[in-house]
Write a protein that holds these residues in place. Sequence first.
Motif, PDB file in Angstrom:
ATOM      1  N   ALA A 184      41.469  26.547-100.952  1.00 35.51           N
ATOM      2  CA  ALA A 184      41.380  25.371-101.814  1.00 35.51           C
ATOM      3  C   ALA A 184      39.948  24.901-102.039  1.00 35.51           C
ATOM      4  CB  ALA A 184      42.204  24.224-101.228  1.00 35.51           C
ATOM      5  N   VAL A 185      39.077  25.104-101.037  1.00 32.47           N
ATOM      6  CA  VAL A 185      37.706  24.598-101.095  1.00 32.47           C
ATOM      7  C   VAL A 185      36.755  25.735-101.434  1.00 32.47           C
ATOM      8  CG1 VAL A 185      35.844  23.522 -99.794  1.00 32.47           C
ATOM      9  CG2 VAL A 185      38.208  22.778 -99.428  1.00 32.47           C
ATOM     10  N   LYS A 186      36.072  25.623-102.550  1.00 31.44           N
ATOM     11  CA  LYS A 186      35.093  26.636-102.946  1.00 31.44           C
ATOM     12  C   LYS A 186      33.724  26.364-102.327  1.00 31.44           C
ATOM     13  CE  LYS A 186      38.272  28.484-105.383  1.00 31.44           C
ATOM     14  NZ  LYS A 186      38.999  29.646-104.803  1.00 31.44           N
ATOM     15  N   ILE A 187      33.325  25.112-102.332  1.00 28.13           N
ATOM     16  CA  ILE A 187      32.030  24.712-101.760  1.00 28.13           C
ATOM     17  C   ILE A 187      32.229  23.398-101.016  1.00 28.13           C
ATOM     18  CG2 ILE A 187      29.675  23.960-102.259  1.00 28.13           C
ATOM     19  CD1 ILE A 187      29.687  25.802-104.675  1.00 28.13           C
ATOM     20  N   ALA A 188      31.684  23.308 -99.804  1.00 27.66           N
ATOM     21  CA  ALA A 188      31.741  22.076 -99.004  1.00 27.66           C
ATOM     22  C   ALA A 188      30.381  21.883 -98.359  1.00 27.66           C
ATOM     23  CB  ALA A 188      32.840  22.168 -97.949  1.00 27.66           C
ATOM     24  N   ARG A 189      29.645  20.878 -98.786  1.00 28.29           N
ATOM     25  CA  ARG A 189      28.290  20.696 -98.289  1.00 28.29           C
ATOM     26  C   ARG A 189      27.984  19.226 -97.980  1.00 28.29           C
ATOM     27  NH1 ARG A 189      25.690  25.557 -99.742  1.00 28.29           N
ATOM     28  NH2 ARG A 189      27.408  27.048 -99.621  1.00 28.29           N
ATOM     29  N   PRO A 190      27.242  18.995 -96.903  1.00 25.61           N
ATOM     30  CA  PRO A 190      26.801  17.633 -96.620  1.00 25.61           C
ATOM     31  C   PRO A 190      25.629  17.274 -97.511  1.00 25.61           C
ATOM     32  CG  PRO A 190      25.864  19.142 -95.017  1.00 25.61           C
ATOM     33  CD  PRO A 190      26.776  19.962 -95.890  1.00 25.61           C
ATOM     34  N   ALA A 191      25.526  16.003 -97.855  1.00 25.06           N
ATOM     35  CA  ALA A 191      24.400  15.493 -98.636  1.00 25.06           C
ATOM     36  C   ALA A 191      23.569  14.565 -97.759  1.00 25.06           C
ATOM     37  CB  ALA A 191      24.894  14.751 -99.868  1.00 25.06           C
ATOM     38  N   ALA A 192      22.260  14.597 -97.960  1.00 32.27           N
ATOM     39  CA  ALA A 192      21.369  13.715 -97.201  1.00 32.27           C
ATOM     40  C   ALA A 192      21.042  12.501 -98.060  1.00 32.27           C
ATOM     41  CB  ALA A 192      20.095  14.454 -96.817  1.00 32.27           C
ATOM     42  N   THR A 193      21.641  11.369 -97.728  1.00 36.50           N
ATOM     43  CA  THR A 193      21.420  10.147 -98.509  1.00 36.50           C
ATOM     44  C   THR A 193      20.891   8.998 -97.654  1.00 36.50           C
ATOM     45  OG1 THR A 193      23.743   9.552 -98.204  1.00 36.50           O
ATOM     46  CG2 THR A 193      23.183  10.757-100.201  1.00 36.50           C
ATOM     47  N   GLY A 194      20.624   9.251 -96.371  1.00 34.26           N
ATOM     48  CA  GLY A 194      20.120   8.197 -95.499  1.00 34.26           C
ATOM     49  C   GLY A 194      19.514   8.770 -94.239  1.00 34.26           C
ATOM     50  N   TYR A 195      18.926   7.890 -93.440  1.00 34.59           N
ATOM     51  CA  TYR A 195      18.289   8.309 -92.193  1.00 34.59           C
ATOM     52  C   TYR A 195      19.344   8.605 -91.130  1.00 34.59           C
ATOM     53  CZ  TYR A 195      13.622   6.979 -93.789  1.00 34.59           C
ATOM     54  OH  TYR A 195      12.426   6.915 -94.461  1.00 34.59           O
ATOM     55  N   LEU A 196      18.982   9.448 -90.176  1.00 32.51           N
ATOM     56  CA  LEU A 196      19.835   9.715 -89.022  1.00 32.51           C
ATOM     57  C   LEU A 196      18.957  10.042 -87.827  1.00 32.51           C
ATOM     58  CD1 LEU A 196      19.958  13.095 -88.518  1.00 32.51           C
ATOM     59  CD2 LEU A 196      21.217  12.927 -90.658  1.00 32.51           C
ATOM     60  N   THR A 197      19.533   9.936 -86.648  1.00 34.67           N
ATOM     61  CA  THR A 197      18.793  10.255 -85.432  1.00 34.67           C
ATOM     62  C   THR A 197      19.705  10.974 -84.459  1.00 34.67           C
ATOM     63  OG1 THR A 197      17.408   9.345 -83.648  1.00 34.67           O
ATOM     64  CG2 THR A 197      19.324   8.057 -84.307  1.00 34.67           C
ATOM     65  N   LYS A 198      19.110  11.786 -83.586  1.00 33.33           N
ATOM     66  CA  LYS A 198      19.874  12.514 -82.577  1.00 33.33           C
ATOM     67  C   LYS A 198      19.503  11.985 -81.198  1.00 33.33           C
ATOM     68  CE  LYS A 198      18.902  16.868 -83.531  1.00 33.33           C
ATOM     69  NZ  LYS A 198      19.085  18.346 -83.454  1.00 33.33           N
ATOM     70  N   SER A 199      20.485  11.950 -80.302  1.00 30.85           N
ATOM     71  CA  SER A 199      20.259  11.458 -78.946  1.00 30.85           C
ATOM     72  C   SER A 199      21.069  12.275 -77.957  1.00 30.85           C
ATOM     73  CB  SER A 199      20.653   9.981 -78.842  1.00 30.85           C
ATOM     74  OG  SER A 199      20.480   9.510 -77.514  1.00 30.85           O
ATOM     75  N   PRO A 200      20.475  12.700 -76.834  1.00 26.47           N
ATOM     76  CA  PRO A 200      21.243  13.444 -75.830  1.00 26.47           C
ATOM     77  C   PRO A 200      22.103  12.506 -74.985  1.00 26.47           C
ATOM     78  CG  PRO A 200      18.988  13.176 -75.096  1.00 26.47           C
ATOM     79  CD  PRO A 200      19.056  12.593 -76.472  1.00 26.47           C
ATOM     80  N   VAL A 201      23.245  13.003 -74.544  1.00 23.66           N
ATOM     81  CA  VAL A 201      24.117  12.253 -73.649  1.00 23.66           C
ATOM     82  C   VAL A 201      24.660  13.217 -72.600  1.00 23.66           C
ATOM     83  CG1 VAL A 201      24.828  10.636 -75.458  1.00 23.66           C
ATOM     84  CG2 VAL A 201      26.227  12.641 -74.983  1.00 23.66           C
ATOM     85  N   VAL A 202      25.158  12.668 -71.505  1.00 20.60           N
ATOM     86  CA  VAL A 202      25.915  13.450 -70.533  1.00 20.60           C
ATOM     87  C   VAL A 202      27.366  13.063 -70.719  1.00 20.60           C
ATOM     88  CG1 VAL A 202      26.346  13.954 -68.111  1.00 20.60           C
ATOM     89  CG2 VAL A 202      23.997  13.615 -68.906  1.00 20.60           C
ATOM     90  N   LEU A 203      28.152  14.011 -71.140  1.00 27.19           N
ATOM     91  CA  LEU A 203      29.550  13.769 -71.480  1.00 27.19           C
ATOM     92  C   LEU A 203      30.433  14.268 -70.343  1.00 27.19           C
ATOM     93  CD1 LEU A 203      31.623  12.989 -73.748  1.00 27.19           C
ATOM     94  CD2 LEU A 203      31.564  15.395 -74.413  1.00 27.19           C
ATOM     95  N   ARG A 204      31.323  13.409 -69.875  1.00 26.43           N
ATOM     96  CA  ARG A 204      32.275  13.825 -68.848  1.00 26.43           C
ATOM     97  C   ARG A 204      33.654  13.952 -69.486  1.00 26.43           C
ATOM     98  NH1 ARG A 204      32.426  14.463 -63.555  1.00 26.43           N
ATOM     99  NH2 ARG A 204      30.307  13.691 -63.327  1.00 26.43           N
ATOM    100  N   ARG A 205      34.231  15.116 -69.327  1.00 28.93           N
ATOM    101  CA  ARG A 205      35.507  15.401 -69.972  1.00 28.93           C
ATOM    102  C   ARG A 205      36.516  15.871 -68.929  1.00 28.93           C
ATOM    103  NH1 ARG A 205      35.159  19.217 -75.036  1.00 28.93           N
ATOM    104  NH2 ARG A 205      34.545  17.249 -76.007  1.00 28.93           N
TER     105      ARG A 205
END
Length: 226
Positions: free
Chosen positions: A61-82
């Motif tokens: 059903a999907v021919k093209i699926a792409r994210p668009a950059a329209t704002g700022y973002l930041t990355k942060s590390p975490v310790v995840l307990r699952r």
Amino acid sequence: MTYFVVELTFPIYSIKELDVYQVASSMPLPSPSSIVGAVGAAMGRTGLCKGSECLEAARRAVKIARPAATGYLTKSPVVLRRIRKILEEKQLPSDLGEFVSFSDAMSREYVLTTSLKVLIIGELKSEVLYLIDRIGDSESLASVVSVRRYDRAERCNGGVNVAVVRDVARGGSFTLVKMLDEAGRPRMYALPVVRTTGDVYMPSTIKTDRGVLCVEDIKFPEGYGW
């Protein structure tokens, strides 16, 4: 062909980079495959498909699926307990000692942003896209703010602000990342974001040798194969 602009909000999201082990660093923007997977899960909720059939249904059903950059973002590390085994093996710990053995900690990166826009080109119903509830790992819960459908795109000028395969990029500012495409194949992509101080990313544009089409504030190359 129909164009959809899906606007989402997240508390956080994480799309693991390929070829990393244990410390799961995240891509700044979702991969095409993660978007298609989210669409497949939404199709399953509507009853259009069942189980593993939904991924193939979404790919058709999907021919093209792409994210668009329209704002700022930041990355942060975490310790995840699952807590393991509960979902995978359908087990519950019998006592506190076994509960500890079920628990597993891992390092992971998460992306923080106010909102994200995704361009989807294909033959779908808007109601399906409203049922997207996550993009990325199991903690990456998403809320769909709006789904807007367009039957045509307008010609415009300038660089594009969606992820494109590396071979299409001819200039501008971008971040190179290895991602899976809509069919699940690994390819190098140019993402329309650049890292500034720390782990803050600002939106950018990518120059291509193709004509440019616009839907709202999303600019993307003309044709296919990008």
